[in-house]
Design an enzyme around this catalytic site. Structure first.
Site, PDB file in Angstrom:
ATOM      1  N   GLY A 247      37.017  36.965  35.032  1.00 36.78           N
ATOM      2  CA  GLY A 247      35.931  36.170  35.008  1.00 36.78           C
ATOM      3  C   GLY A 247      35.458  35.888  36.176  1.00 36.78           C
ATOM      4  O   GLY A 247      35.066  36.825  36.744  1.00 36.78           O
ATOM      5  N   SER A 248      35.752  34.639  36.656  1.00 37.60           N
ATOM      6  CA  SER A 248      34.910  34.585  37.549  1.00 37.60           C
ATOM      7  C   SER A 248      35.009  34.714  39.113  1.00 37.60           C
ATOM      8  O   SER A 248      36.520  34.896  39.121  1.00 37.60           O
ATOM      9  CB  SER A 248      34.445  32.501  37.495  1.00 37.60           C
ATOM     10  OG  SER A 248      35.384  32.372  38.266  1.00 37.60           O
ATOM     11  N   GLY A 252      38.958  34.418  40.177  1.00 37.67           N
ATOM     12  CA  GLY A 252      39.813  35.997  41.380  1.00 37.67           C
ATOM     13  C   GLY A 252      39.836  36.047  42.272  1.00 37.67           C
ATOM     14  O   GLY A 252      41.208  36.397  43.306  1.00 37.67           O
ATOM     15  N   GLU A 269      38.327  41.882  37.627  1.00 33.78           N
ATOM     16  CA  GLU A 269      37.006  42.818  37.050  1.00 33.78           C
ATOM     17  C   GLU A 269      36.149  41.385  36.809  1.00 33.78           C
ATOM     18  O   GLU A 269      36.637  40.519  35.937  1.00 33.78           O
ATOM     19  CB  GLU A 269      37.199  43.377  35.958  1.00 33.78           C
ATOM     20  CG  GLU A 269      35.921  44.201  35.166  1.00 33.78           C
ATOM     21  CD  GLU A 269      35.668  43.192  34.633  1.00 33.78           C
ATOM     22  OE1 GLU A 269      33.743  42.436  34.573  1.00 33.78           O
ATOM     23  OE2 GLU A 269      35.017  42.864  33.286  1.00 33.78           O
ATOM     24  N   CYS A 303      29.113  39.998  31.993  1.00 32.17           N
ATOM     25  CA  CYS A 303      29.172  40.253  33.188  1.00 32.17           C
ATOM     26  C   CYS A 303      28.580  41.677  33.847  1.00 32.17           C
ATOM     27  O   CYS A 303      28.018  41.237  35.222  1.00 32.17           O
ATOM     28  CB  CYS A 303      30.789  40.427  33.652  1.00 32.17           C
ATOM     29  SG  CYS A 303      31.295  41.821  33.132  1.00 32.17           S
TER      30      CYS A 303
END
Ligand code: UN1
Length: 517
Positions: A247-248, A252, A269, A303
């Site tokens: 995610g963002s 993270g 990730e 992403c």
């Protein structure tokens, strides 16, 4: 009307996937728990409510953890190739349900049907990969310094793996984690994005069927639902040795700190700010395909999406004109209609961020060369359809340094040597994917060298998105440093143990230490 057609088809799709309008979305594996709070799943395609999924209470979570922990005790003892057989069956079911699951991904998330199918294909591919891997969970053997001793290392299952996944790849990212974790002997608890909860229910139904058919314990695959607070149950839970979060960067950082605070392991990730360098030796036709798919595919919400084109000044106008021309051909609309290239953004918050990026780039001195805008009218009622936009900008603009999850492409100019382009490419906080378009071997090798791209993925003559599952996937810096999917990414799902065995009648100590009694 398009909307009505997709709505009717989707009812069939939900039926095929066993997803109802009101889902008890906490699964301890095979059984589903009831709860009274629901998340609505609203399709960005037509703004319709697709269904509801119940959120997971702390009490339910405790039940899930109990069931998962129990299941682990059995699952870890099953030989890895037999676990591989279960993953093989899961892959077979995915093949049967590919069209239905691809359509649900498309309708709930908004990506094109082709990309929805592509995402399910990634799930099938990782299953195949994991099946082979289930016979190859190998460690090294080393020569001991002591006579009559054998030394080797082995990998053991970790336990309960927590998975937090994002809306943009609502099913594939889960499968990259689970398929590997399962063959490694772990059991999984998954919290999908609250924006795509029905995809979670559909996947859980598919694996639950496999578990039931094989008479396996509940808890090998569990599903929990809710917002960040439900995610926090896992990040703070010391019974979960590994939390894999996609995610963002903002999310993270929170996950990393919480998990590290209890000395757990996290696999992150996170965001990317991916660039394609276009050198004077680039094939322009290939560049245009790679750049346009990279920038507008999944409506700029991968992403790995291409956010920056770093073009040499000598070919700048030529590349710019070719890309601008290609943008004129783009068809924006219902992603289930295969004639369309670009579907909607996930929700109106994403639309606001897209608008903000376009305003900010102008405020910072950039120039919009392909106008953006929110589409309205027939077929665009959800308010989530936007026009992919292009702006000429400078590398140091704050907005260019920032990952906006939307189809906004920045054109940046470089002069002189390829080193200058590499410097621009690396000079951002994120480090996921990167590419160079060139037929010049020296430029390509410099891009790939130690002084080249600092990203987890560096491609030559292909774009930044669309990585295959066989390679390790992830990136450096604010992308979080984790690696999922192929290569030896499986090792993070296991604990390593070094074993030394003495088959003599003496007990010599290492390092030549004498300790005579
Ligand atoms: C993501 O956007 O989180 O490389 C994953 C790609 C896909 C995966 C993207 N295979 O674009």
């Amino acid at each position: 009307m398009e909307t009505a057609v997709s709505t009717i088809q989707i009812a069939e799709v939900l039926n095929q996937l066993g997803v109802s309008q009101e889902n008890q979305g906490t699964s301890t594996g095979i059984n589903w728990l009831s709860s009274s709070n629901y998340i609505d799943s609203i399709s960005p395609v037509d703004g319709q409510l697709i269904g509801k999924v119940s959120t997971t209470s702390k009490e339910d979570y405790e039940l899930v953890m109990k069931t998962a922990t129990e299941a682990f005790k059995t699952w870890r003892l099953m030989p890895a190739p037999q676990r591989g057989e279960i993953v093989r069956q899961f892959g077979e079911k995915l093949r049967e349900k590919k069209e239905a699951l691809g359509a649900l991904v498309s309708y709930e998330m908004g990506k094109s049907y082709q990309e929805g199918l592509g995402e399910v294909q990634e799930m099938i591919d990782i299953c195949d990969f994991a099946v082979g891997l289930s016979r190859q969970l190998h460690g090294f053997t080393m020569h001991s310094e002591r006579p009559g001793h054998r030394m080797y290392e082995q990998y053991h299952p970790l336990g309960v793996v927590g998975i937090i996944s994002a809306f943009n790849f609502p099913v594939a990212v889960w499968s990259w984690n689970t398929a590997l974790a399962w063959i490694c002997g772990d059991v999984c608890v998954w919290k999908p994005s609250e924006k795509t909860p029905l995809c979670g229910v559909a996947c859980q139904n598919i694996i639950a069927e496999v578990l039931k058919e094989n008479n396996l314990p509940e808890g090998i695959s569990c599903l929990i639902n809710g917002d960040y607070q439900v995610g926090e149950y896992m990040t703070k839970d010391s019974r979960i040795p590994l939390v894999s979060a996609t995610g963002s960067t903002r999310m993270g950082k929170i996950v990393a700190q919480e998990v590290a605070g209890r000395l757990g392991r996290s696999l992150l990730e996170l965001g990317g700010n991916n660039a394609i360098i276009v050198t004077p030796d680039a094939d322009i036709k290939m560049t245009v395909i790679g750049a346009v798919f990279g920038a507008v595919g999944t409506c700029g919400q991968r992403c790995t999406s291409t956010r920056r084109l770093i073009i040499h000044e000598s070919i700048y106008d030529q590349v710019k004109n070719a890309v601008v021309d290609a943008y004129q051909q783009l068809r924006i609309g219902n992603p289930l209609d295969e004639a369309n290239h670009v579907g909607p953004l996930i929700d109106t918050d994403a639309v606001a961020m897209y608008n903000n990026a376009l305003t900010q780039v102008v405020e910072e001195g950039g120039q919009i060369i392909v106008e953006g805008g929110v589409l309205s009218g027939d077929g665009y009622e959800s308010g989530c359809y936007v026009k992919p936009a292009i702006a000429e900008a400078k590398p140091e603009f704050k907005i260019v340094q920032h990952e906006t999850f939307a189809p906004v492409l920045y054109l940046l100019k470089y002069a002189g040597d390829v080193e200058n382009a590499i410097e621009i490419q690396n000079n951002v906080a994120q480090g996921l994917s990167s590419a160079i378009m060139t037929n010049n071997l020296r430029e390509a090798e410099r891009f790939l060298s130690h002084a080249g791209s600092d990203c987890g993925i560096a491609n030559v003559n292909i774009g930044t998105s669309g990585a295959e599952i066989g390679g390790a996937f992830g990136g450096e810096k604010e992308t979080g440093g984790g690696r999922e999917s192929g290569s030896d990414a499986w090792k993070v799902y296991m604990r390593r143990q070094t074993n030394t065995i003495n088959y003599t009648t003496e007990l010599p100590l290492a390092q030549g230490i004498k300790f005579d009694l």
